[in-house]
Structures are given as C-alpha cells and as structure tokens.
Design an enzyme around this catalytic site. Structure first.
Site, PDB file in Angstrom:
ATOM      1  N   ASN A   1      22.461   5.356  39.288  1.00  0.00           N
ATOM      2  CA  ASN A   1      22.867   5.365  41.075  1.00  0.00           C
ATOM      3  C   ASN A   1      24.544   5.035  41.094  1.00  0.00           C
ATOM      4  O   ASN A   1      25.198   4.429  40.061  1.00  0.00           O
ATOM      5  CB  ASN A   1      22.168   4.109  41.791  1.00  0.00           C
ATOM      6  CG  ASN A   1      20.927   4.589  41.685  1.00  0.00           C
ATOM      7  OD1 ASN A   1      20.385   4.999  42.720  1.00  0.00           O
ATOM      8  ND2 ASN A   1      20.009   4.161  40.616  1.00  0.00           N
TER       9      ASN A   1
ATOM     10  N   ARG B   1      14.402  -1.255  41.730  1.00  0.00           N
ATOM     11  CA  ARG B   1      13.209  -0.203  41.702  1.00  0.00           C
ATOM     12  C   ARG B   1      14.072   0.903  40.828  1.00  0.00           C
ATOM     13  O   ARG B   1      13.587   1.116  39.922  1.00  0.00           O
ATOM     14  CB  ARG B   1      12.994  -0.007  43.255  1.00  0.00           C
ATOM     15  CG  ARG B   1      11.578   1.196  43.174  1.00  0.00           C
ATOM     16  CD  ARG B   1      11.938   2.449  42.881  1.00  0.00           C
ATOM     17  NE  ARG B   1      12.845   3.045  44.068  1.00  0.00           N
ATOM     18  CZ  ARG B   1      13.262   4.374  43.804  1.00  0.00           C
ATOM     19  NH1 ARG B   1      12.926   4.998  42.820  1.00  0.00           N
ATOM     20  NH2 ARG B   1      14.150   4.840  44.695  1.00  0.00           N
ATOM     21  N   ASP B   2      14.959   1.622  41.756  1.00  0.00           N
ATOM     22  CA  ASP B   2      15.323   2.864  41.161  1.00  0.00           C
ATOM     23  C   ASP B   2      16.304   2.662  39.832  1.00  0.00           C
ATOM     24  O   ASP B   2      16.504   3.365  38.930  1.00  0.00           O
ATOM     25  CB  ASP B   2      16.185   3.529  42.089  1.00  0.00           C
ATOM     26  CG  ASP B   2      16.358   5.093  41.625  1.00  0.00           C
ATOM     27  OD1 ASP B   2      15.753   5.646  40.930  1.00  0.00           O
ATOM     28  OD2 ASP B   2      17.341   5.620  42.467  1.00  0.00           O
TER      29      ASP B   2
ATOM     30  N   HIS C   1      23.625   9.490  43.427  1.00  0.00           N
ATOM     31  CA  HIS C   1      23.714   9.288  41.880  1.00  0.00           C
ATOM     32  C   HIS C   1      25.185   9.590  41.296  1.00  0.00           C
ATOM     33  O   HIS C   1      25.715  10.568  41.687  1.00  0.00           O
ATOM     34  CB  HIS C   1      22.817   9.713  41.064  1.00  0.00           C
ATOM     35  CG  HIS C   1      21.434   9.454  41.491  1.00  0.00           C
ATOM     36  ND1 HIS C   1      20.480   8.562  40.238  1.00  0.00           N
ATOM     37  CD2 HIS C   1      20.514   9.153  42.174  1.00  0.00           C
ATOM     38  CE1 HIS C   1      19.600   8.038  40.508  1.00  0.00           C
ATOM     39  NE2 HIS C   1      19.447   8.477  42.063  1.00  0.00           N
TER      40      HIS C   1
ATOM     41  N   HIS D   1      21.937   8.331  49.461  1.00  0.00           N
ATOM     42  CA  HIS D   1      21.460   7.830  48.293  1.00  0.00           C
ATOM     43  C   HIS D   1      22.210   8.761  47.395  1.00  0.00           C
ATOM     44  O   HIS D   1      21.703   9.821  47.278  1.00  0.00           O
ATOM     45  CB  HIS D   1      19.849   7.762  48.167  1.00  0.00           C
ATOM     46  CG  HIS D   1      19.395   7.471  46.890  1.00  0.00           C
ATOM     47  ND1 HIS D   1      18.888   6.058  46.639  1.00  0.00           N
ATOM     48  CD2 HIS D   1      19.354   8.099  45.670  1.00  0.00           C
ATOM     49  CE1 HIS D   1      18.469   6.073  45.454  1.00  0.00           C
ATOM     50  NE2 HIS D   1      18.716   7.173  44.908  1.00  0.00           N
TER      51      HIS D   1
ATOM     52  N   CYS E   1      15.883   9.088  37.735  1.00  0.00           N
ATOM     53  CA  CYS E   1      14.522   9.413  37.882  1.00  0.00           C
ATOM     54  C   CYS E   1      13.724   9.977  36.771  1.00  0.00           C
ATOM     55  O   CYS E   1      14.213  10.754  35.989  1.00  0.00           O
ATOM     56  CB  CYS E   1      14.604  10.439  38.867  1.00  0.00           C
ATOM     57  SG  CYS E   1      13.104  10.909  39.444  1.00  0.00           S
TER      58      CYS E   1
END
Length: 312
Positions: A251, A18-19, A211, A209, A242
């Site tokens: 990430n 996803r990310d 980055h 979470h 993002c």
C-alpha cells in the site's frame, strides 16, 4: 520553508494491521498487532482497519481477528474497522464489537471469483442485503470497490462497470464508498476522472485505496483528494498486498502520504514524526526494511531525518 496546512481536512485510514499484514511473509503475533493499532492511534489516526473476518484457512495471517479486537475494542480514540466478505464474516465482526464494517466487492468477475467465490453481481447483491444490518446495529458501513482501475486476470476494467456497481450499491445507503487500485496500475489522470464521476453518482463520502506497485501511489492519492476523496487508506511503512492478486505489492505508506498531503496544504491530524517512528518500529518487528521512503529519508523541514551528516 515550513508550510502550515490551511486546506480542507483529509482523513487517514490506517489499513496496515489488515491489508498490510494479511500477505506478509512474517507472521506477527497478536500482541504486536495490538501494538500496531495503538501506535497508529497515538500518532493521530482515528480510523484503523484492525483486521478482517475472513476464512482463517485462506488468510491465516489474520486468524486471530477476535483476539485482536478483544484487546482494542473500546480503546479511547479508536474507530475500529473490520473487513468482511460475506454473512459469516459480518456475524463475527458485529459480535467482536467493531465500530465500522467495510464490505468489499470486486469490479471484475474473475478476480471476484478468486477473492470471494462468486461473480461481481451476486457479491453486490449480498452487500445490498447485509449492509442494513450494520446500520440496524448502530455501526457505520463502508464499501470498497476493488480492482477499480485494473484486474490481474482480465486487464482493463471498463469504468462504466464501476459506475454501475456504485449505482447498485446506492440502494443500501453506504456511509462511504472507496475506489481501490488493488494491483497498482492507476495513473493520476484516470484517478481524477474516476473520482469526479463517482462523486456525481453517489451521495456517500469518498475514500481512496492505492498500492504503490508502479511507484504512482502517492501521486494517485493527491489526484483522488483533488477530485473529492476525503479519506485515504494507507499502511504504516507501506507494507501490504493481496494474497489473491498476483504481483500486487504494498500500500501507499502512511508516513509518505501524511508528508505529501500536509506539504500540499491539507490537514491530516497525524503527527509525521510519530508516523515515521511507527514505520521504523514496524521494520524492526518484521525484521526487514519497510518499503516506505520517509522512514529512511525523514521529513522536511528538518529535523526528522535519520543520522543526517553535514555535507563535506
């Protein structure tokens, strides 16, 4: 010297499908996304953020959310997570059969407007209204507080604002709360203080979470875990970013995080060699080297080092 992890377990949550892919210049097809999910599970990852149920016009890389979920739903060993931002997304996620729904709220109004079309307070109110539907459907519900450590538009985010958001979300009884450094500006001291404070403010499990925008992502993971986080988002190869946050890069890499945690005495249940192999595979599929470091350096103790030659 080899180290056998003897400390507490830390759960890796794979967010690459996803990310990792949502803003990548290479558009992967459904079959490759399905393979990515299954490779993560085969390496020992249980929870995988498979996709997001967002507007496909705004996030075209994930327009095949239902198709991907249709392939992996019910896979043995997989707890599938779908990210949602609103009621329409929740309807789609539940219909697709996700095991867990991850809501997102953004700690700053400007970024929240860019990301979700509404300021923070109404976004929190919507999650409080929708989250009970997830529990009623027998699914797990988590909430990620994005831009906890800084906003690309407003700069510093006052931490008391984050605490008010966590407190407001508590009325909906989320199973887990994640603090996200969406643009990679956090430092370990701030991370430790933040997770210590949130741990005292909520009965929910804590997840982090990060980055790696400013090369502190893995250090921040270790600080969060030391302060009580028991789940860590990571992306195979360290890809990600993002689409609504200028300058946000990848990430923390799954393989790098597994190495850091296991060598620090924590237990992840993820096979490092398999995680490294997944990162190399993904680089081949994307046609470019991934940002993570272990896919190049390999693990330690040896083996697991690519093409290592004897010193002259």
């Amino acid at each position: 010297m080899s180290r056998t992890p003897a400390g507490p377990p830390v759960e890796l949550v794979e967010v690459g499908p996803r990310d990792g892919l949502q803003n990548h210049p290479t558009h992967l097809g459904t079959a490759d996304k399905v393979a990515l999910v299954r490779r993560a599970v085969a390496a020992g990852t249980r929870r995988v953020e498979v996709t997001s149920f967002t507007n496909p016009a705004k996030v075209p890389r994930l327009a095949d959310a239902e198709a991907v979920m249709g392939e992996v739903a019910g896979d043995a060993g997989l707890v599938s997570i779908g990210l949602v931002l609103n009621e329409r997304g929740l309807d789609r996620a539940l219909a697709a059969g996700v095991d867990e729904v991850n809501f997102v709220v953004v700690a700053s109004d400007t970024f929240s407007l860019r990301n979700q079309g509404k300021p923070t307070e109404p976004a929190v109110a919507e999650v409080r209204r929708l989250l009970p539907r997830v529990h009623d459907a027998g699914r797990r519900a988590s909430v990620t507080v994005a831009a906890t450590f800084g906003c690309p538009f407003e700069g510093e985010v006052p931490f008391d604002r984050v605490l008010r958001i966590v407190d407001a979300l508590g009325a909906a009884n989320p199973d887990e709360v994640a603090l996200a450094d969406t643009i990679g500006v956090a430092v370990p001291s701030a991370v430790g203080a933040a997770f210590t404070a949130v741990r005292s403010a909520t009965g929910a499990d804590l997840r982090c979470h990060f980055h790696n925008t400013r090369n502190l992502g893995t250090a921040n993971v270790l600080a969060a875990v030391a302060a009580g986080a028991r789940a860590v988002d990571a992306s195979i190869g360290g890809i990600g970013g993002c689409p609504f946050a200028p300058g946000a890069t990848g990430n923390v890499a799954t393989e790098d995080v597994v190495y850091a945690l296991e060598r620090s005495g924590y237990r992840t249940g993820v096979a490092l060699d398999a995680a490294i192999d997944n990162a190399r595979w993904l680089g081949d599929v994307l046609g470019a080297d991934v940002p993570g470091l272990l896919s190049r350096a390999g693990g330690f103790p040896y083996p697991a080092v690519p093409d290592r030659k004897e010193a002259a």
